[in-house]
Design a protein around this motif. Structure first.
Motif, PDB file in Angstrom:
ATOM      1  N   UNK A  82      12.885  -0.472  -2.315  1.00  0.00           N
ATOM      2  CA  UNK A  82      11.924   0.392  -2.998  1.00  0.00           C
ATOM      3  C   UNK A  82      12.625   1.391  -3.903  1.00  0.00           C
ATOM      4  N   UNK A 114       7.733   6.135   4.375  1.00  0.00           N
ATOM      5  CA  UNK A 114       6.923   5.270   3.519  1.00  0.00           C
ATOM      6  C   UNK A 114       6.936   5.745   2.072  1.00  0.00           C
ATOM      7  N   UNK A 163      -9.801   1.752   3.096  1.00  0.00           N
ATOM      8  CA  UNK A 163      -9.345   2.981   2.463  1.00  0.00           C
ATOM      9  C   UNK A 163     -10.106   3.235   1.152  1.00  0.00           C
ATOM     10  N   UNK A 184      -3.678  -0.861   1.163  1.00  0.00           N
ATOM     11  CA  UNK A 184      -3.648  -0.030   2.368  1.00  0.00           C
ATOM     12  C   UNK A 184      -2.375  -0.241   3.171  1.00  0.00           C
ATOM     13  N   UNK A 185      -1.800  -1.433   3.081  1.00  0.00           N
ATOM     14  CA  UNK A 185      -0.532  -1.694   3.773  1.00  0.00           C
ATOM     15  C   UNK A 185       0.643  -1.805   2.810  1.00  0.00           C
ATOM     16  N   UNK A 209       5.033  -1.086  -1.719  1.00  0.00           N
ATOM     17  CA  UNK A 209       5.494  -0.903  -0.347  1.00  0.00           C
ATOM     18  C   UNK A 209       4.884   0.299   0.335  1.00  0.00           C
ATOM     19  N   UNK A 210       4.455   0.127   1.572  1.00  0.00           N
ATOM     20  CA  UNK A 210       3.961   1.223   2.434  1.00  0.00           C
ATOM     21  C   UNK A 210       4.366   0.804   3.833  1.00  0.00           C
ATOM     22  N   UNK A 211       3.450   0.668   4.786  1.00  0.00           N
ATOM     23  CA  UNK A 211       3.879   0.124   6.077  1.00  0.00           C
ATOM     24  C   UNK A 211       4.233  -1.351   5.954  1.00  0.00           C
ATOM     25  N   UNK A 212       3.606  -2.012   5.003  1.00  0.00           N
ATOM     26  CA  UNK A 212       3.996  -3.377   4.684  1.00  0.00           C
ATOM     27  C   UNK A 212       5.086  -3.357   3.624  1.00  0.00           C
ATOM     28  N   UNK A 260      -6.933  -2.426   6.836  1.00  0.00           N
ATOM     29  CA  UNK A 260      -7.160  -1.104   6.243  1.00  0.00           C
ATOM     30  C   UNK A 260      -8.508  -1.016   5.529  1.00  0.00           C
TER      31      UNK A 260
END
Lengths: 116, 611
Positions: free
Chosen positions: B587, B573, B467, A42-43, A50-53, B465
């Motif tokens: 990334x 993101x 999800x 989720x993060x 990688x995402x918000x984390x 989270x």
């Protein structure tokens, strides 16, 4: 939903040095399942990319990438949003997550250095 | 409580120009404008569309039209627009929302740490009048699902009111920058943050929390404008009593059974069912109704919350005085696809089937454009505005979508392929549309993306989270990932669309000069002819645009356009490597738009343009 979450207290300073599950069959798969079910993705995004984390799959670490540092990050949390899971997960599960994270392989080279 | 050093004047010696100059100009020009006269002729009860000399509301006006009455910039001269000023906010997060302009002051709210800048438009270089720096809690960054964004402030009664990501609403004196009040309205520990722009209706400040990915129980709160005290709180789900549902006042067009807020959820899943409020609010003073959309139900694994999940993915119409719910309509019952309904609800009067209807127009994430009767919630028009394959249409007699069973998700469905649109929406809710009373068209940013969906069991851990799904995106049909569309909401039909290489995630502005403005993820800010879509002008602003443009008249009497640049939200993101500030976070380019990071990187700036 009837998924029980056992409560455990982990004191990182007393955790054993090195991953006791290193090389143990099933530890990586169990860690991968936990990475999703505990909403790590989720993060940190699917596959830890990688995402918000931050990405956990780029071979780079803010707080260290060896087994003990990863255990500490998961158990006790880190600044800027990483929660402490030490009271939610038994030590064995945290080591399974460490096993999963340590086998993630950084993409070949630095992927954004060149575009096709 | 006033915090020492949170706020300080940049130049105490410079006298603040009062309201006088602008107010006189407004009286002389604004009230005599053709649009205002049309408003008068239409009579009481009409929602007056448009912003005048200033831009005091997030959506330009209470109706959320993002229409400017200023007409100096036209299709004939827009090619001569030039950049007159810019400013780096010093913050890297995604710059959503829009500035305000009041009394010759330009107000800018940044993403976390939510700095408020007030620029003096009467002086060359627009020096700061003040800067307000709240003690924003860094823990909030980890509780925000999708970047530490902020969708802007509202001006009312001499106050600038806005939200801090960490769950507090603040009011700052618009002239001095002095903090007037600060109220905690969202609980970080429970996964609640604040990203939305408040709305002021009368003496009520209306705010609601984000957190649909954190198992929150969504709500709307009303604060007293003068003191910041919480006057009421109404939940978006749960028992009727907590939602302001009363038999004598709750009159929806599609009535549910009592206690739908609990009984349409499996077991007690409503207690952490999401339905956040992270979008835009609008207000009809004649009906005295406040409208807002609710976000997705949680978790994403729909089989953990079987049922319609009311009132997630819905629009709510409440009385601002006591919060009572007058009607509600659920766009996506049993949402399986993260189709938040938090997009703006634009209040306009439309002629539909020969009758002028008081309408509410909403471009939902789910790909349908709706026109509802804003007094009752009745569906008047519901047509797809982008390719949609999860439903074949909307049954106007029941109000329900006609769902394609093969596109249902949930753990037992395994990997469900090719669902259109994605959870980013046919249009992003944070990228609001605009409406022109001159062309009778809506100007809508669009996305051309589809998704696969695999659910998994999600475990609820408070404040983390919640999800339970993996959702890769892929391009929709055709070579373009997005566009900017003119939509006839009365007919439910697209008039034209400008294709864009990447999804369009900026808000829209349309002016009385018949020019529409928007920005792109690859960092272009564009003007097009509002009648034809013909490109008129573009300017490279350095980072992707996810903010919403505004227009105002400057102290020199000229028309100005302002917009933020600064890619972020979901788009920093998923875009790949667009943040170079963290050497421990590298990334790969995103697979569905591998070129995006080639054209943009993070960086927040404010831009002002004029002829």
């Amino acid at each position: 939903m009837a998924v029980a979450v056992a409560a455990f207290t982990v004191i990182a300073d007393e955790a054993p040095a090195g991953n006791p599950l290193a090389g143990e069959p099933g530890a990586v798969a169990a860690g991968e399942a936990l990475f999703s079910s505990m909403n790590c993705d989720g993060c940190h995004g699917g596959g830890g990319s990688g995402w918000v984390g931050p990405s956990l799959a780029d071979g780079r670490w803010r707080f260290g990438g060896d087994a003990d540092a990863l255990f500490h990050s998961i158990a006790n949390g880190r600044p800027h949003g990483m929660p402490a899971y030490g009271e939610l997960l038994p030590e064995n599960s945290i080591w399974q997550l460490v096993s999963y994270l340590q086998q993630l392989r950084a993409p070949f080279g630095v992927p954004t250095r060149h575009w096709p | 409580m006033t915090e020492i050093r949170d706020s300080y004047p940049i130049s105490e010696s410079h006298p603040m120009p009062g309201k006088t100059a602008t107010a006189i100009r407004f009286r002389e020009i604004g009230l005599l404008s053709p649009i205002f006269l049309v408003g008068l002729l239409l009579g009481a009860g009409e929602v007056q569309a448009g912003a005048g000399e200033e831009w005091t509301q997030p959506g330009g006006d209470m109706a959320g039209t993002r229409y400017s009455e200023l007409a100096e910039i036209t299709p004939e001269n827009a090619g001569k627009l030039r950049m007159v000023w810019n400013f780096s906010t010093g913050v890297l997060g995604g710059h959503e929302g829009q500035p305000l302009v009041v009394d010759d002051t330009l107000y800018v709210v940044t993403p976390w740490p939510n700095v408020l800048y007030a620029f003096d438009l009467t002086q060359e270089d627009y020096p700061l009048r003040f800067k307000y720096r709240p003690d924003a809690n860094p823990a909030a960054i980890g509780i925000a699902c999708c970047d530490a964004v902020n969708r802007g402030a509202v001006h009312a009664d001499g106050k600038i009111v806005y939200n801090l990501l960490d769950g507090r609403t603040v009011a700052v004196d618009a002239k001095t920058g002095q903090e007037l009040w600060k109220t905690t309205v969202a609980d970080l520990a429970s996964g609640e943050t604040l990203t939305m722009a408040p709305l002021v209706a009368g003496n009520r400040v209306l705010v609601g929390p984000s957190g649909g990915e954190f198992g929150i129980r969504g709500s709307l709160k009303a604060l007293d404008l003068e003191t910041g005290a919480i006057v009421w709180q109404m939940r978006n789900l749960g028992p009727d009593t907590g939602m302001g549902v009363k038999q004598e006042t709750f009159k929806p067009s599609y009535p549910p059974a009592p206690n739908a807020g609990t009984d349409t959820w499996a077991e007690e899943s409503w207690e952490r069912g999401g339905a956040p409020v992270w979008g835009w609010l609008s207000y009809d003073p004649a009906l005295d109704l406040v409208y807002y959309g609710t976000g997705n139900p949680g978790p994403y694994n729909a089989e953990q919350r079987l049922g319609d999940n009311k009132w997630s993915a819905s629009v709510m119409a409440r009385k601002p005085g006591d919060g009572s719910l007058v009607w509600a309509y659920q766009f996506t019952p049993f949402d399986n696809w993260d189709y938040d309904a938090t997009a703006e609800n634009i209040l306009v009067d439309l002629e539909i089937d020969g009758r002028v209807r008081k309408a509410l127009v909403h471009f939902d994430k789910n790909g349908f454009a709706y026109a509802l009767d804003r007094a009752t919630g009745e569906v008047l028009v519901a047509e797809p505005y982008v390719p949609v394959n999860w439903a074949t249409g909307v049954d106007k007699t029941t109000g329900r979508p006609l769902v394609v069973p093969e596109k249902l998700t949930g753990k037992s469905h395994g990997l469900v392929k090719n669902i259109c649109p994605t959870l980013e929406g046919g249009k992003g809710p944070s990228a609001p549309a605009a409406w022109s009373p001159r062309t009778k068209l809506f100007y809508v940013p669009t996305l051309n993306l589809c998704m696969d969906w695999q659910s998994a069991d999600a475990i609820y851990v408070k404040g983390t989270p919640y999800v339970g799904a993996t959702i890769p995106y892929h391009p929709g049909a055709g070579p373009h990932l997005g566009g900017f569309m003119a939509w006839d909401a009365a007919a439910g039909r697209k008039k034209w669309e400008v294709n864009e290489r990447f999804p369009v995630w900026s808000g829209s502005l349309v002016t009385a000069g018949d020019v529409a403005f928007y920005g792109t993820l690859d960092g272009w800010f564009k003007a097009i002819d509002a009648n034809t879509g013909k490109p008129l002008w573009k300017f490279k602003v350095g980072s992707g645009v996810i903010g919403a443009p505004i227009s105002y008249r400057g102290p020199d009497g000229r028309q100005y356009i302002a917009v933020y640049s600064g890619i972020g939200g979901d788009w920093s993101l998923v875009a790949g490597d667009v943040n170079s500030a963290d050497p421990a976070d590298v990334r790969p380019p995103t697979d569905f738009a591998p070129d995006l990071a080639r054209y943009t990187s993070q960086g927040g700036m404010v831009w002002v343009f004029a002829l």
